[in-house]
Scaffold this motif. Sequence first.
Motif, mmCIF file in Angstrom:
data_model
loop_
_atom_site.group_PDB
_atom_site.id
_atom_site.type_symbol
_atom_site.label_atom_id
_atom_site.label_comp_id
_atom_site.label_asym_id
_atom_site.label_seq_id
_atom_site.Cartn_x
_atom_site.Cartn_y
_atom_site.Cartn_z
ATOM 1 N N PHE A 118 0.826 -1.201 0.000
ATOM 2 C CA PHE A 118 0.000 0.000 0.000
ATOM 3 C C PHE A 118 0.868 1.262 0.000
ATOM 4 O O PHE A 118 0.563 2.236 -0.705
ATOM 5 N N ALA A 119 1.953 1.260 0.770
ATOM 6 C CA ALA A 119 2.824 2.438 0.850
ATOM 7 C C ALA A 119 3.386 2.816 -0.523
ATOM 8 O O ALA A 119 3.558 3.998 -0.814
ATOM 9 N N ARG A 120 3.641 1.820 -1.363
ATOM 10 C CA ARG A 120 4.136 2.106 -2.720
ATOM 11 C C ARG A 120 3.175 3.014 -3.481
ATOM 12 O O ARG A 120 3.559 3.712 -4.400
ATOM 13 N N MET A 121 1.892 2.977 -3.117
ATOM 14 C CA MET A 121 0.875 3.751 -3.834
ATOM 15 C C MET A 121 0.709 5.173 -3.291
ATOM 16 O O MET A 121 -0.064 5.949 -3.837
ATOM 17 N N LEU A 122 1.415 5.540 -2.230
ATOM 18 C CA LEU A 122 1.210 6.861 -1.630
ATOM 19 C C LEU A 122 1.383 8.029 -2.599
ATOM 20 O O LEU A 122 0.611 8.983 -2.535
ATOM 21 N N PRO A 123 2.359 8.003 -3.513
ATOM 22 C CA PRO A 123 2.465 9.161 -4.411
ATOM 23 C C PRO A 123 1.408 9.202 -5.524
ATOM 24 O O PRO A 123 1.261 10.218 -6.197
ATOM 25 N N THR A 124 0.635 8.145 -5.719
ATOM 26 C CA THR A 124 -0.282 8.057 -6.865
ATOM 27 C C THR A 124 -1.470 9.013 -6.722
ATOM 28 O O THR A 124 -1.777 9.486 -5.628
ATOM 29 N N PRO A 125 -2.171 9.280 -7.837
ATOM 30 C CA PRO A 125 -3.319 10.206 -7.806
ATOM 31 C C PRO A 125 -4.430 9.786 -6.851
ATOM 32 O O PRO A 125 -5.121 10.642 -6.310
ATOM 33 N N THR A 126 -4.615 8.490 -6.594
ATOM 34 C CA THR A 126 -5.682 8.069 -5.688
ATOM 35 C C THR A 126 -5.315 8.269 -4.222
ATOM 36 O O THR A 126 -6.178 8.145 -3.358
ATOM 37 N N GLN A 127 -4.063 8.573 -3.948
ATOM 38 C CA GLN A 127 -3.631 8.797 -2.567
ATOM 39 C C GLN A 127 -3.188 10.250 -2.394
ATOM 40 O O GLN A 127 -4.005 11.111 -2.168
ATOM 41 N N CYS A 128 -1.898 10.528 -2.519
ATOM 42 C CA CYS A 128 -1.374 11.881 -2.266
ATOM 43 C C CYS A 128 -1.184 12.712 -3.532
ATOM 44 O O CYS A 128 -1.001 13.925 -3.447
ATOM 45 N N ASN A 129 -1.199 12.065 -4.686
ATOM 46 C CA ASN A 129 -1.059 12.749 -5.976
ATOM 47 C C ASN A 129 0.165 13.662 -6.000
ATOM 48 O O ASN A 129 0.064 14.864 -6.231
ATOM 49 N N LEU A 130 1.331 13.078 -5.786
ATOM 50 C CA LEU A 130 2.581 13.828 -5.753
ATOM 51 C C LEU A 130 3.514 13.387 -6.877
ATOM 52 O O LEU A 130 3.596 12.208 -7.189
ATOM 53 N N VAL A 131 4.211 14.330 -7.416
ATOM 54 C CA VAL A 131 5.193 14.042 -8.461
ATOM 55 C C VAL A 131 6.509 13.690 -7.777
ATOM 56 O O VAL A 131 6.915 14.327 -6.810
ATOM 57 N N THR A 132 7.179 12.653 -8.277
ATOM 58 C CA THR A 132 8.449 12.211 -7.698
ATOM 59 C C THR A 132 9.604 12.656 -8.577
ATOM 60 O O THR A 132 9.427 13.384 -9.547
ATOM 61 N N GLU A 133 10.771 12.138 -8.258
ATOM 62 C CA GLU A 133 11.982 12.480 -9.008
ATOM 63 C C GLU A 133 11.879 12.121 -10.491
ATOM 64 O O GLU A 133 12.621 12.631 -11.299
ATOM 65 N N PHE A 134 10.967 11.255 -10.833
ATOM 66 C CA PHE A 134 10.815 10.821 -12.220
ATOM 67 C C PHE A 134 9.757 11.645 -12.960
ATOM 68 O O PHE A 134 9.367 11.290 -14.065
ATOM 69 N N ASN A 135 9.269 12.730 -12.318
ATOM 70 C CA ASN A 135 8.194 13.560 -12.863
ATOM 71 C C ASN A 135 6.938 12.748 -13.145
ATOM 72 O O ASN A 135 6.206 13.007 -14.084
ATOM 73 N N THR A 136 6.715 11.742 -12.316
ATOM 74 C CA THR A 136 5.532 10.895 -12.397
ATOM 75 C C THR A 136 5.009 10.705 -10.974
ATOM 76 O O THR A 136 5.754 10.899 -10.008
ATOM 77 N N PRO A 137 3.767 10.277 -10.805
ATOM 78 C CA PRO A 137 3.240 10.053 -9.454
ATOM 79 C C PRO A 137 3.511 8.637 -8.929
ATOM 80 O O PRO A 137 2.664 8.048 -8.273
ATOM 81 N N PHE A 138 4.679 8.097 -9.214
ATOM 82 C CA PHE A 138 5.064 6.790 -8.683
ATOM 83 C C PHE A 138 6.582 6.690 -8.671
ATOM 84 O O PHE A 138 7.268 7.518 -9.254
ATOM 85 N N CYS A 139 7.092 5.678 -7.996
ATOM 86 C CA CYS A 139 8.534 5.465 -7.881
ATOM 87 C C CYS A 139 8.902 4.136 -8.531
ATOM 88 O O CYS A 139 8.191 3.147 -8.376
ATOM 89 N N PHE A 140 10.020 4.129 -9.238
ATOM 90 C CA PHE A 140 10.517 2.906 -9.859
ATOM 91 C C PHE A 140 11.361 2.121 -8.870
ATOM 92 O O PHE A 140 11.972 2.685 -7.972
ATOM 93 N N GLY A 141 11.432 0.797 -9.051
ATOM 94 C CA GLY A 141 12.346 -0.046 -8.284
ATOM 95 C C GLY A 141 12.103 -0.045 -6.793
ATOM 96 O O GLY A 141 13.048 -0.101 -6.020
ATOM 97 N N MET A 142 10.862 -0.011 -6.373
ATOM 98 C CA MET A 142 10.575 0.040 -4.945
ATOM 99 C C MET A 142 10.867 -1.273 -4.221
ATOM 100 O O MET A 142 10.877 -1.310 -3.009
ATOM 101 N N ASP A 143 11.105 -2.345 -4.955
ATOM 102 C CA ASP A 143 11.429 -3.617 -4.315
ATOM 103 C C ASP A 143 12.926 -3.737 -4.027
ATOM 104 O O ASP A 143 13.345 -4.646 -3.348
ATOM 105 N N GLU A 144 13.705 -2.820 -4.567
ATOM 106 C CA GLU A 144 15.145 -2.874 -4.407
ATOM 107 C C GLU A 144 15.562 -2.067 -3.184
ATOM 108 O O GLU A 144 15.009 -1.023 -2.918
#
Length: 149
Positions: A118-144
């Motif tokens: 669930f925490a992986r979804m925090l930046p997405t539009p359905t949660q906090c709707n925040l842009v990350t370092e990738f200029n998208t509302p999600f983060c890559f490689g969260m399993d690493e």
Amino acid sequence: MAPKLNCSPLLLAGLLVSVFAAAAATGDYCYAGFGLPDFPLQGCREYVAHQTCGAGILGAPSVPVETLQQQCCQEFSQIRQHCRCEALRYFMGGTLSHPHHSSLLARPGCPTEPQRDFARMLPTPTQCNLVTEFNTPFCFGMDEPIARE
């Protein structure tokens, strides 16, 4: 005739060191305590746990879930854009130097893996709707794990 200034080399070296230290402190670093709060996204702990484990396991939240989400998203939004994914990684499971550190609530009947999902979804539009370092509302490689520490 202009007055002559006497600057000792030691004073000049001290001045240069302080200038470089100030420049480094404002850099693009994203480590807990340096560019990030010591424990980033602490305000999201209860929100994430309640969204994944529910009130049946954790009891009623201290405030309405909507308020928990607002508090979480407010804290998340105050983290610099290029550090948001690092903050989220730290929140979800620590770093290479602290691999067992996690800010997720560890409670019986509320495993951390669904909370991480669930925490992986925090930046997405359905949660906090925040842009990350990738200029998208999600983060890559969260399993690493974090490799930049």
